[in-house]
Design a protein around this motif. Structure first.
Motif, PDB file in Angstrom:
ATOM      1  N   ILE A 169       0.710  -1.190  -0.242  1.00 44.29           N
ATOM      2  CA  ILE A 169      -0.096  -0.233  -0.282  1.00 44.29           C
ATOM      3  C   ILE A 169       0.598   1.377  -0.176  1.00 44.29           C
ATOM      4  O   ILE A 169       0.428   2.396  -0.465  1.00 44.29           O
ATOM      5  CB  ILE A 169      -0.889  -0.022   1.205  1.00 44.29           C
ATOM      6  CG1 ILE A 169      -1.758  -0.923   1.200  1.00 44.29           C
ATOM      7  CG2 ILE A 169      -1.029   1.604   1.681  1.00 44.29           C
ATOM      8  CD1 ILE A 169      -3.305  -0.599   0.058  1.00 44.29           C
ATOM      9  N   THR A 170       1.821   1.026   1.066  1.00 40.11           N
ATOM     10  CA  THR A 170       2.654   2.783   0.906  1.00 40.11           C
ATOM     11  C   THR A 170       3.492   2.675  -0.527  1.00 40.11           C
ATOM     12  O   THR A 170       3.884   3.524  -0.665  1.00 40.11           O
ATOM     13  CB  THR A 170       3.922   1.812   2.410  1.00 40.11           C
ATOM     14  OG1 THR A 170       2.920   1.531   2.725  1.00 40.11           O
ATOM     15  CG2 THR A 170       4.546   3.575   2.620  1.00 40.11           C
ATOM     16  N   GLN A 171       4.324   1.754  -1.491  1.00 39.05           N
ATOM     17  CA  GLN A 171       4.479   2.301  -2.459  1.00 39.05           C
ATOM     18  C   GLN A 171       3.322   2.515  -3.466  1.00 39.05           C
ATOM     19  O   GLN A 171       4.018   2.412  -4.410  1.00 39.05           O
ATOM     20  CB  GLN A 171       4.905   0.346  -2.724  1.00 39.05           C
ATOM     21  CG  GLN A 171       6.218  -0.090  -1.735  1.00 39.05           C
ATOM     22  CD  GLN A 171       5.941  -1.381  -2.519  1.00 39.05           C
ATOM     23  OE1 GLN A 171       6.835  -2.261  -3.526  1.00 39.05           O
ATOM     24  NE2 GLN A 171       7.041  -2.193  -1.190  1.00 39.05           N
ATOM     25  N   LEU A 172       2.195   2.013  -2.898  1.00 35.21           N
ATOM     26  CA  LEU A 172       1.589   2.106  -4.011  1.00 35.21           C
ATOM     27  C   LEU A 172       1.026   3.456  -4.364  1.00 35.21           C
ATOM     28  O   LEU A 172       0.536   4.388  -5.225  1.00 35.21           O
ATOM     29  CB  LEU A 172       0.486   1.509  -4.066  1.00 35.21           C
ATOM     30  CG  LEU A 172      -0.938   2.355  -4.705  1.00 35.21           C
ATOM     31  CD1 LEU A 172      -0.840   1.920  -6.172  1.00 35.21           C
ATOM     32  CD2 LEU A 172      -2.685   1.590  -4.650  1.00 35.21           C
ATOM     33  N   ALA A 173       0.969   4.904  -3.124  1.00 31.56           N
ATOM     34  CA  ALA A 173       1.417   6.285  -2.477  1.00 31.56           C
ATOM     35  C   ALA A 173       2.271   6.456  -3.098  1.00 31.56           C
ATOM     36  O   ALA A 173       1.778   7.443  -3.823  1.00 31.56           O
ATOM     37  CB  ALA A 173       0.809   6.812  -1.028  1.00 31.56           C
ATOM     38  N   GLY A 174       3.222   5.821  -3.131  1.00 34.39           N
ATOM     39  CA  GLY A 174       4.421   6.023  -3.353  1.00 34.39           C
ATOM     40  C   GLY A 174       4.742   6.756  -4.865  1.00 34.39           C
ATOM     41  O   GLY A 174       5.189   7.977  -5.741  1.00 34.39           O
ATOM     42  N   GLU A 175       4.075   5.891  -5.831  1.00 31.87           N
ATOM     43  CA  GLU A 175       3.951   6.122  -7.526  1.00 31.87           C
ATOM     44  C   GLU A 175       2.936   6.759  -7.724  1.00 31.87           C
ATOM     45  O   GLU A 175       3.060   7.158  -8.623  1.00 31.87           O
ATOM     46  CB  GLU A 175       4.015   4.027  -8.133  1.00 31.87           C
ATOM     47  CG  GLU A 175       3.702   3.850  -9.246  1.00 31.87           C
ATOM     48  CD  GLU A 175       3.036   1.924  -9.306  1.00 31.87           C
ATOM     49  OE1 GLU A 175       2.841   2.182 -10.851  1.00 31.87           O
ATOM     50  OE2 GLU A 175       3.062   1.912  -8.601  1.00 31.87           O
ATOM     51  N   LYS A 201      10.258   3.060  -2.674  1.00 32.96           N
ATOM     52  CA  LYS A 201      10.176   2.283  -3.699  1.00 32.96           C
ATOM     53  C   LYS A 201       9.180   2.579  -4.917  1.00 32.96           C
ATOM     54  O   LYS A 201       9.713   3.026  -5.975  1.00 32.96           O
ATOM     55  CB  LYS A 201      10.092   0.827  -3.542  1.00 32.96           C
ATOM     56  CG  LYS A 201      11.054  -0.101  -2.813  1.00 32.96           C
ATOM     57  CD  LYS A 201      10.877  -1.130  -1.499  1.00 32.96           C
ATOM     58  CE  LYS A 201      11.714  -2.001  -0.796  1.00 32.96           C
ATOM     59  NZ  LYS A 201      11.495  -2.883  -0.527  1.00 32.96           N
ATOM     60  N   GLY A 202       8.143   3.282  -4.278  1.00 36.22           N
ATOM     61  CA  GLY A 202       6.931   3.800  -5.284  1.00 36.22           C
ATOM     62  C   GLY A 202       7.338   5.140  -5.941  1.00 36.22           C
ATOM     63  O   GLY A 202       7.110   5.112  -7.049  1.00 36.22           O
ATOM     64  N   LEU A 203       7.773   5.997  -5.366  1.00 36.67           N
ATOM     65  CA  LEU A 203       8.684   7.120  -5.920  1.00 36.67           C
ATOM     66  C   LEU A 203       9.249   6.232  -7.047  1.00 36.67           C
ATOM     67  O   LEU A 203       9.533   7.742  -8.014  1.00 36.67           O
ATOM     68  CB  LEU A 203       8.946   8.127  -4.659  1.00 36.67           C
ATOM     69  CG  LEU A 203       8.185   8.731  -3.820  1.00 36.67           C
ATOM     70  CD1 LEU A 203       9.043   9.374  -2.447  1.00 36.67           C
ATOM     71  CD2 LEU A 203       7.494   9.710  -4.596  1.00 36.67           C
ATOM     72  N   THR A 204      10.864   5.510  -6.413  1.00 39.01           N
ATOM     73  CA  THR A 204      11.548   5.540  -7.541  1.00 39.01           C
ATOM     74  C   THR A 204      10.699   4.965  -8.890  1.00 39.01           C
ATOM     75  O   THR A 204      11.516   4.539 -10.147  1.00 39.01           O
ATOM     76  CB  THR A 204      12.437   5.035  -7.148  1.00 39.01           C
ATOM     77  OG1 THR A 204      13.043   5.103  -6.293  1.00 39.01           O
ATOM     78  CG2 THR A 204      13.455   4.295  -7.793  1.00 39.01           C
ATOM     79  N   LYS A 205       9.725   4.693  -8.589  1.00 34.89           N
ATOM     80  CA  LYS A 205       9.436   3.435  -9.885  1.00 34.89           C
ATOM     81  C   LYS A 205       8.756   4.042 -10.588  1.00 34.89           C
ATOM     82  O   LYS A 205       8.352   4.038 -11.664  1.00 34.89           O
ATOM     83  CB  LYS A 205       8.091   2.447  -8.887  1.00 34.89           C
ATOM     84  CG  LYS A 205       7.219   1.754 -10.428  1.00 34.89           C
ATOM     85  CD  LYS A 205       6.714   0.560  -9.866  1.00 34.89           C
ATOM     86  CE  LYS A 205       5.302  -0.057 -10.899  1.00 34.89           C
ATOM     87  NZ  LYS A 205       4.833  -1.163  -9.826  1.00 34.89           N
ATOM     88  N   ALA A 206       8.370   5.399 -10.263  1.00 35.00           N
ATOM     89  CA  ALA A 206       7.785   6.132 -10.940  1.00 35.00           C
ATOM     90  C   ALA A 206       7.933   7.696 -11.521  1.00 35.00           C
ATOM     91  O   ALA A 206       7.982   8.792 -12.120  1.00 35.00           O
ATOM     92  CB  ALA A 206       5.792   7.006 -10.080  1.00 35.00           C
ATOM     93  N   GLY A 207       9.326   8.084 -10.925  1.00 25.97           N
ATOM     94  CA  GLY A 207      10.174   8.510 -11.382  1.00 25.97           C
ATOM     95  C   GLY A 207       9.913   9.706 -10.525  1.00 25.97           C
ATOM     96  O   GLY A 207       9.545  11.023 -11.558  1.00 25.97           O
ATOM     97  N   ARG A 208       9.217   9.486  -9.025  1.00 28.92           N
ATOM     98  CA  ARG A 208       8.818  11.233  -8.508  1.00 28.92           C
ATOM     99  C   ARG A 208       9.799  11.412  -7.759  1.00 28.92           C
ATOM    100  O   ARG A 208      10.589  10.934  -7.289  1.00 28.92           O
ATOM    101  CB  ARG A 208       7.263  10.805  -8.154  1.00 28.92           C
ATOM    102  CG  ARG A 208       6.412  10.441  -9.303  1.00 28.92           C
ATOM    103  CD  ARG A 208       4.853   9.797  -8.338  1.00 28.92           C
ATOM    104  NE  ARG A 208       4.396  10.184  -8.070  1.00 28.92           N
ATOM    105  CZ  ARG A 208       3.265  10.507  -7.090  1.00 28.92           C
ATOM    106  NH1 ARG A 208       3.084   9.463  -6.482  1.00 28.92           N
ATOM    107  NH2 ARG A 208       2.663  12.017  -6.538  1.00 28.92           N
ATOM    108  N   LYS A 209       9.601  12.226  -6.870  1.00 28.67           N
ATOM    109  CA  LYS A 209      10.187  12.761  -5.430  1.00 28.67           C
ATOM    110  C   LYS A 209       9.150  13.104  -4.466  1.00 28.67           C
ATOM    111  O   LYS A 209       8.058  13.072  -4.579  1.00 28.67           O
ATOM    112  CB  LYS A 209      10.228  14.417  -5.952  1.00 28.67           C
ATOM    113  CG  LYS A 209      11.435  14.536  -7.783  1.00 28.67           C
ATOM    114  CD  LYS A 209      11.956  16.252  -7.438  1.00 28.67           C
ATOM    115  CE  LYS A 209      12.971  15.996  -8.486  1.00 28.67           C
ATOM    116  NZ  LYS A 209      13.195  17.274  -9.075  1.00 28.67           N
TER     117      LYS A 209
END
Length: 342
Positions: A169-175, A201-209
């Motif tokens: 769930i946390t990774q999904l939020a980051g993505e 991890k989610g941020l990195t997957k989506a290229g977000r900050k």
């Protein structure tokens, strides 16, 4: 960091009064939970009674509602609050979905992903008159006629926050999301060792900050004007913590401190209906890790010590009747904000 509060009104009159007061004393946001009442109705009232603060669901349970129904509710709240609405969604756990709401519990993280993407597709069709053509594994939305299209609004970007504790769930939020509402049952250790790395991890997957996702949480507070009052305040907070700690979904928080066996003992008591006995499993050591404990004069400093530099928003209650007059509440909010900004 923004300082928010939550409310649980039982009537529209109460919702109006609490919303006005929340804005008057200086809070930045007001969150409505889905417990024994609908989370959206109080925010309809709050939107009319306030001008400045954010208004969010903290949280609305997602799977019992069709994304199309959610989309309509959110569109109207966003329009009528002049862009101040935040949609906070949570999955709840399997037992509540199946036995309280009578909805199937299937691939919750994958299904939540589709809810988020389908909501944005529906809103885009309304705002930009694009063809609605969302085809997923769990949801399909391909029909939108002019009669059912509410049309564009001034603030079409509705932030979506999801809530939870577990890594996926946390990774999904980051993505995908604008925010992550960390479940109130947590510890500082769990946030640092589990929540933050999985968000990244989610941020990195989506290229977000990191700044693309706002981190927010509420926390249990055991407080009072004196040390004796603090001691009295511990019992109900231990009862609340025991309720969440009995759910195996949240066992990871206890595992982070070597207390995993407590979850099994509490789960067994809950299954037998021994609710009043459960709080005895929560020690003072656990309470210090899972809640903020102290006198009114200590709470702001303790909140800052735990969350400064970690969160973007924190949700705090107004406390006992000692904090209930507007002047004291305003001082409380200012003190928290000062501690968090120093």
């Amino acid at each position: 960091m923004k300082v928010d509060t939550a409310f649980f009104p039982t009537t529209f009159d109460a919702a109006a009064q609490l919303a006005r007061r929340t804005e008057e004393v200086g809070f930045d946001g007001l969150w409505s939970a889905e417990t024994s009442h609908d989370p959206f109705f109080p925010l309809v009232v709050a939107a009319r009674e306030t001008q400045r603060i954010n208004l969010g669901t903290g949280i609305a349970i997602v799977f019992p509602r069709s994304p199309m129904v959610l989309a309509n509710i959110c569109w109207d709240l966003q329009a009528n609050s002049q862009g101040r609405f935040i949609l906070g969604l949570g999955t709840q756990v399997k037992g509540h979905n199946e036995r309280r709401f009578s909805v199937k519990w299937v691939s919750p993280v994958k299904r939540l992903r589709e809810v988020i993407l389908s909501l944005r597709a529906i809103w885009d069709s309304w705002q930009n008159n694009t063809k609605l053509d969302f085809i997923g594994e769990f949801y399909q939305f391909t029909l939108m006629t002019p009669f059912f299209n509410p049309g564009p609004i001034e603030h079409p970007k509705i932030p979506i926050f999801i809530s939870g504790l577990n890594p996926l769930i946390t990774q999904l939020a980051g993505e995908l999301c604008e925010g992550f509402y960390i479940h109130g049952f947590h510890s500082a250790k769990y946030i640092q060792e589990t929540v933050i790395p999985n968000l990244q991890k989610g941020l990195t997957k989506a290229g977000r900050k990191r700044e693309d996702v706002k981190l927010i949480t509420g926390t249990f507070i055991a407080s009072g004007a004196t040390s004796d009052e603090v001691e009295k305040a511990k019992a109900p907070v231990k009862q609340q913590i025991a309720f969440y700690a009995s759910t195996r979904t949240y066992k990871g928080v206890l595992d982070a401190h070597g207390w995993g066996d407590t979850c099994f003992r509490l789960n067994e008591k809950a299954a037998k209906g021994k609710w009043t006995e459960m709080a005895t499993e929560i020690t003072d050591e656990m309470l210090e890790e899972l809640a903020i404990v102290g006198t009114y004069d200590e709470i702001a400093k303790k909140l800052a010590s735990r969350y400064k530099g970690v969160l973007d928003r924190v949700v705090v209650g107004l406390g006992s009747p000692e904090r209930q007059d507007a002047g004291r509440s305003r001082e409380f909010v200012q003190e928290i904000r000062q501690q968090l900004s120093d």
